[in-house]
Design an enzyme around this catalytic site. Structure first.
Site, PDB file in Angstrom:
ATOM      1  N   HIS A 168      20.023  18.728  45.040  1.00 26.48           N
ATOM      2  CA  HIS A 168      18.885  19.538  44.654  1.00 26.48           C
ATOM      3  C   HIS A 168      19.167  19.949  43.167  1.00 26.48           C
ATOM      4  O   HIS A 168      18.806  21.202  42.465  1.00 26.48           O
ATOM      5  CB  HIS A 168      18.584  20.856  45.185  1.00 26.48           C
ATOM      6  CG  HIS A 168      18.359  20.515  46.811  1.00 26.48           C
ATOM      7  ND1 HIS A 168      17.145  20.087  46.910  1.00 26.48           N
ATOM      8  CD2 HIS A 168      19.071  20.633  47.876  1.00 26.48           C
ATOM      9  CE1 HIS A 168      16.890  19.845  48.401  1.00 26.48           C
ATOM     10  NE2 HIS A 168      18.240  20.276  48.695  1.00 26.48           N
TER      11      HIS A 168
ATOM     12  N   LYS B 138      45.367  40.053  36.660  1.00 23.27           N
ATOM     13  CA  LYS B 138      45.447  40.172  38.028  1.00 23.27           C
ATOM     14  C   LYS B 138      44.363  41.197  38.864  1.00 23.27           C
ATOM     15  O   LYS B 138      43.729  40.901  39.797  1.00 23.27           O
ATOM     16  CB  LYS B 138      46.902  40.316  38.534  1.00 23.27           C
ATOM     17  CG  LYS B 138      46.996  40.501  39.986  1.00 23.27           C
ATOM     18  CD  LYS B 138      46.984  38.952  40.692  1.00 23.27           C
ATOM     19  CE  LYS B 138      47.159  39.181  42.170  1.00 23.27           C
ATOM     20  NZ  LYS B 138      46.606  37.671  42.856  1.00 23.27           N
TER      21      LYS B 138
ATOM     22  N   TRP C 262      45.276  43.241  28.497  1.00 22.70           N
ATOM     23  CA  TRP C 262      44.211  42.222  28.680  1.00 22.70           C
ATOM     24  C   TRP C 262      43.070  42.804  27.856  1.00 22.70           C
ATOM     25  O   TRP C 262      42.439  43.741  28.214  1.00 22.70           O
ATOM     26  CB  TRP C 262      44.024  42.142  30.134  1.00 22.70           C
ATOM     27  CG  TRP C 262      42.991  41.441  30.489  1.00 22.70           C
ATOM     28  CD1 TRP C 262      43.160  39.821  30.701  1.00 22.70           C
ATOM     29  CD2 TRP C 262      41.758  41.376  30.772  1.00 22.70           C
ATOM     30  NE1 TRP C 262      42.254  39.122  30.947  1.00 22.70           N
ATOM     31  CE2 TRP C 262      41.107  40.162  30.924  1.00 22.70           C
ATOM     32  CE3 TRP C 262      40.766  42.258  30.449  1.00 22.70           C
ATOM     33  CZ2 TRP C 262      39.684  39.911  31.295  1.00 22.70           C
ATOM     34  CZ3 TRP C 262      39.380  42.130  30.863  1.00 22.70           C
ATOM     35  CH2 TRP C 262      38.864  40.883  31.337  1.00 22.70           C
TER      36      TRP C 262
ATOM     37  N   GLU D 149      35.915  28.590  46.782  1.00 25.00           N
ATOM     38  CA  GLU D 149      37.391  29.081  46.507  1.00 25.00           C
ATOM     39  C   GLU D 149      38.149  27.845  45.934  1.00 25.00           C
ATOM     40  O   GLU D 149      38.745  28.163  45.101  1.00 25.00           O
ATOM     41  CB  GLU D 149      37.927  29.637  47.867  1.00 25.00           C
ATOM     42  CG  GLU D 149      39.248  29.876  47.713  1.00 25.00           C
ATOM     43  CD  GLU D 149      39.619  31.177  46.741  1.00 25.00           C
ATOM     44  OE1 GLU D 149      38.454  31.816  46.273  1.00 25.00           O
ATOM     45  OE2 GLU D 149      40.556  31.572  46.354  1.00 25.00           O
TER      46      GLU D 149
ATOM     47  N   GLU E 192      40.234  28.148  37.437  1.00 22.36           N
ATOM     48  CA  GLU E 192      41.176  29.409  36.812  1.00 22.36           C
ATOM     49  C   GLU E 192      42.497  29.169  36.370  1.00 22.36           C
ATOM     50  O   GLU E 192      43.016  29.638  35.264  1.00 22.36           O
ATOM     51  CB  GLU E 192      41.088  30.817  37.570  1.00 22.36           C
ATOM     52  CG  GLU E 192      41.853  30.602  38.815  1.00 22.36           C
ATOM     53  CD  GLU E 192      42.018  31.781  39.846  1.00 22.36           C
ATOM     54  OE1 GLU E 192      41.795  32.721  39.271  1.00 22.36           O
ATOM     55  OE2 GLU E 192      41.782  31.771  40.931  1.00 22.36           O
TER      56      GLU E 192
ATOM     57  N   ARG F 165      49.517  41.411  35.068  1.00 21.82           N
ATOM     58  CA  ARG F 165      48.416  42.114  35.099  1.00 21.82           C
ATOM     59  C   ARG F 165      47.500  41.812  33.905  1.00 21.82           C
ATOM     60  O   ARG F 165      46.429  42.347  33.671  1.00 21.82           O
ATOM     61  CB  ARG F 165      48.735  43.711  35.250  1.00 21.82           C
ATOM     62  CG  ARG F 165      49.386  43.947  36.571  1.00 21.82           C
ATOM     63  CD  ARG F 165      49.466  45.474  36.497  1.00 21.82           C
ATOM     64  NE  ARG F 165      48.123  46.199  36.775  1.00 21.82           N
ATOM     65  CZ  ARG F 165      47.668  46.877  37.992  1.00 21.82           C
ATOM     66  NH1 ARG F 165      48.515  46.824  39.076  1.00 21.82           N
ATOM     67  NH2 ARG F 165      46.592  47.312  38.129  1.00 21.82           N
TER      68      ARG F 165
HETATM   69  C1  F6R Z   1      40.840  34.665  41.933  1.00 22.70           C
HETATM   70  C2  F6R Z   1      41.043  35.866  41.894  1.00 22.70           C
HETATM   71  C3  F6R Z   1      39.963  36.662  41.243  1.00 22.70           C
HETATM   72  C4  F6R Z   1      39.967  38.069  42.408  1.00 22.70           C
HETATM   73  C5  F6R Z   1      39.037  39.141  42.099  1.00 22.70           C
HETATM   74  C6  F6R Z   1      38.938  40.224  43.137  1.00 22.70           C
HETATM   75  O1  F6R Z   1      42.137  33.861  42.310  1.00 22.70           O
HETATM   76  O2  F6R Z   1      42.250  36.655  42.064  1.00 22.70           O
HETATM   77  O3  F6R Z   1      38.677  36.192  41.633  1.00 22.70           O
HETATM   78  O4  F6R Z   1      39.849  37.585  43.627  1.00 22.70           O
HETATM   79  O5  F6R Z   1      39.195  39.659  40.656  1.00 22.70           O
HETATM   80  O6  F6R Z   1      40.325  40.945  43.189  1.00 22.70           O
HETATM   81  P1  F6R Z   1      40.439  42.012  44.301  1.00 22.70           P
HETATM   82  O7  F6R Z   1      40.608  41.066  45.528  1.00 22.70           O
HETATM   83  O8  F6R Z   1      41.747  42.313  43.773  1.00 22.70           O
HETATM   84  O9  F6R Z   1      39.503  42.881  44.350  1.00 22.70           O
END
Ligand code: F6R
Length: 608
Positions: A504, A603, A73, A481, A488, A27
């Site tokens: 463009h 996370k 974090w 994605e 990342e 996290r």
């Molecule tokens: C990318 C990733 C982040 C989450 C974003 C939303 O791999 O994990 O971009 O998708 O922080 O998180 P949630 O889905 O937990 O709201």
């Protein structure tokens, strides 16, 4: 985003909280710290990961009988040892760990500085122990409550007091805190993951509750007036104890490989072949209410937005309901128009993303029905929404979303089917779509079998410093994605573009050093993507084509091809995404990156 762990009772609270912290490290992992109970309190803080903190402790430290700890974090102040938690009161006798954000910390700090308090960090959190010290009257519960009532923002907090051995005070306001109960030991954490090895019996603090923990158990009170509250003890589901890598080198690879099973779980009990429809009781809308929905608004962040964009193609294509996909961070600030017939879907793996929580509140305050599509059923978003459709993907510990992304796609596909049948989607078409959904785990397995070939390609391009991902139709969100996954975890600049948009502007960046990953569905605008690939090749950009089925739709001089099985266009995003996850994983691994815990990320993003 940060992690809190605490334990009182037993002969090894120090070792317990370090072990818990390791389970929370996904996290947040910029810096870490621990306070070990005793007289005086002993606090150790480091910049870096929990293993460095562990190395800084002596054997006696692990034997402390009460301790609190934190993995951070960084939001307010750089990730230094000084800014790491726990933070101490001026006299060093009160120690506090904090998750969340204190919005009025600047004025509190000024007030406290005026009355002689000296601050050692740049953080908002440090005001808490100083405020508690200000209110301290011999009762740790009362003084903590008085201090916390002065804070605005969202916070989960745990505090220990030198003068009150083996007592931990913890509280939750808009940030999760969970208490674990065991014979002769009591635990606290910001996430049940931390408690899974020690106990199954937990109390989730509700918003605005404060608790006093001792080795004998927990007493819960209302933070507003310290009125005692009867705790609701629940049992941890078994899967929360599954936090090992299962023989894989990284959680990310394990989670990628779990996708066939996750998709099966997301589909289980939700396919009704007799009536030719999907079954989603979690939606909480009767067929009549669903028929009245005139618009769907999907809100989320990061990968969840990309899943939402792909889901919108399904819903519009199968149900004919207009869908808009919104960045949750913008949603509440632009005064969105929501009619009573608008269904809002909050997409979130964690269920704790602050922007998505805010979007849920905004939508509900405007009278819309909000359905959460969430992996964590006990999360804030799941609790606050009107209804919840669980993803059932199991805990996702790698920072990069993988299995939860494909599970989101599955749930949105089912929702599209259900809404479609509720309107004009014919039984025969729906039956075919149901059969195709059943095939998805096998299709994904076929992509996973390609892992060695995808690894070889990732290694071939491992020196690239810039990459583009392009796609059309519902493969455009997959391009977004794929680029997000790559950047990342490997720190390589990658951009996802609609294939037609490249010319463009961004095409100016292409040359022989900038590979382009092109997603091609020969059955859906295949010729057009080939035209776009030709534009890239003409600028000497190397092209990696991800192609559904055996053949490229056009004879193109592209040699680097990742083949994924041909399937229904509505399911192809889930299949193609898996190939791009594997590519990003092997690419980052070859570059020696910290795949599961990439720099600067966390996370769940619980700040705006
Ligand atoms: C990318 C990733 C982040 C989450 C974003 C939303 O791999 O994990 O971009 O998708 O922080 O998180 P949630 O889905 O937990 O709201």
């Amino acid at each position: 985003m940060c992690g809190i762990a605490g334990c009182t009772g037993g002969l090894s609270a120090g070792a317990v909280v370090i072990a818990s912290l390791k389970r929370l490290e996904y996290r947040g992992y910029d810096s870490a710290g621990i306070t070990l109970g005793g007289s005086p309190l002993r606090t150790v803080k480091i910049s870096g990961k929990v293993c460095s903190l562990e190395r800084s402790l002596g054997p006696d430290d692990c034997l402390a009988t009460w301790a609190i700890a934190h993995t951070r974090w960084a939001t307010c102040g750089a990730p230094t040892a000084e800014n790491a938690h726990p933070h101490l009161s001026g006299d060093g006798r009160i120690s506090v760990v904090h998750n969340g954000i204190i919005e009025n910390f600047a004025e509190l700090r000024e007030e406290l500085t005026g009355s002689g308090h000296v601050f050692l960090s740049e953080t908002d959190s440090e005001v808490i122990p100083h405020l508690i010290e200000e209110y301290y009257d011999g009762d740790p519960l009362r003084s903590t409550a008085s201090a916390l009532r002065r804070l605005s923002g969202a916070f989960g907090v745990a505090a220990v007091f030198e003068r009150h051995p083996e007592t931990i005070i913890c509280a939750s306001v808009g940030s999760p805190v969970v208490i674990g109960l065991d014979d002769g030991r009591t635990f606290v954490a910001s996430d049940v993951q931390a408690l899974a090895p020690y106990t199954r019996r937990v109390i989730r603090l509700k918003d605005g509750e404060i608790a006093r923990l001792t080795p004998c158990g927990a007493e819960i009170f209302s933070l507003a007036d310290l009125r005692p509250i009867r705790p609701e003890i629940s049992d941890l589901p078994v899967e929360t104890s599954v936090a090992d890598k299962g023989g894989f080198e990284h959680f990310m690879l394990k989670e990628i490989m779990e996708q066939p099973e996750c998709c099966s779980n997301a589909l289980k009990g939700r396919l009704d072949f007799d009536r030719g429809t999907a079954v989603l009781p979690g939606l909480g809308l009767s067929p009549r209410e669903l028929a009245r929905v005139s618009r769907i608004l999907i809100a989320g962040c990061g990968s969840s937005i990309h899943a939402g964009l792909a889901g919108a193609y399904c819903i519009e294509g199968l149900a004919g309901i207009p869908v808009s996909v919104e960045q949750a961070s913008e949603f509440r600030y632009r005064n969105p128009v929501l009619e009573p017939e608008t269904l809002v879907i909050a997409l979130s793996q964690s269920g704790e993303t602050a922007d998505t929580v805010a979007a849920v509140r905004e939508a509900r305050s405007k009278g819309a029905w909000v359905t959460a599509v969430c992996n964590v059923e006990a999360s804030t978003i799941a609790r606050e929404a009107d209804s919840v459709i669980p993803l059932r993907a199991g805990p996702e510990l790698s920072v990069a979303a993988t299995k939860t992304f494909t599970s989101q796609l599955v749930v949105l596909y089912l929702l599209a089917l259900l809404a479609g049948r509720n309107r004009r989607l014919p039984f025969e078409t729906a039956s075919r779509l149901l059969r195709e959904a059943e095939e998805l785990p096998c299709l994904i397995r076929e992509v996973l079998d390609e892992a060695p070939a995808i690894k070889a390609l990732a290694e071939k391009y491992v020196r690239a410093e810039d990459m583009f991902y392009i796609g059309r139709g519902n493969l455009y969100p997959v391009a977004l994605e794929g680029a997000l996954k790559l950047k990342e975890i490997s720190y390589v600049h990658a951009e996802g573009y609609h294939a037609a948009e490249l010319k463009h502007g961004p095409i100016a960046l292409l040359d022989e050093l900038v590979p382009v990953v092109a997603l091609v569905n020969p059955e859906d605008e295949g010729e057009k993507v080939c035209g776009n690939i030709r534009e890239c090749l003409a600028r000497k950009a190397p092209v990696i084509a991800v192609v559904a089925g055996k053949d490229m739709p056009d004879a193109l001089p592209v040699r680097d091809i990742i083949r994924v099985p041909a399937c229904s266009r509505f399911l192809l995003p889930a299949v193609a995404a898996v190939a791009l996850q594997l590519f990003a994983y092997f690419f980052a691994r070859s570059r020696g990156c910290s795949v599961d815990q990439p720099r600067n990320l966390a996370k769940s993003v619980t700040v705006e």
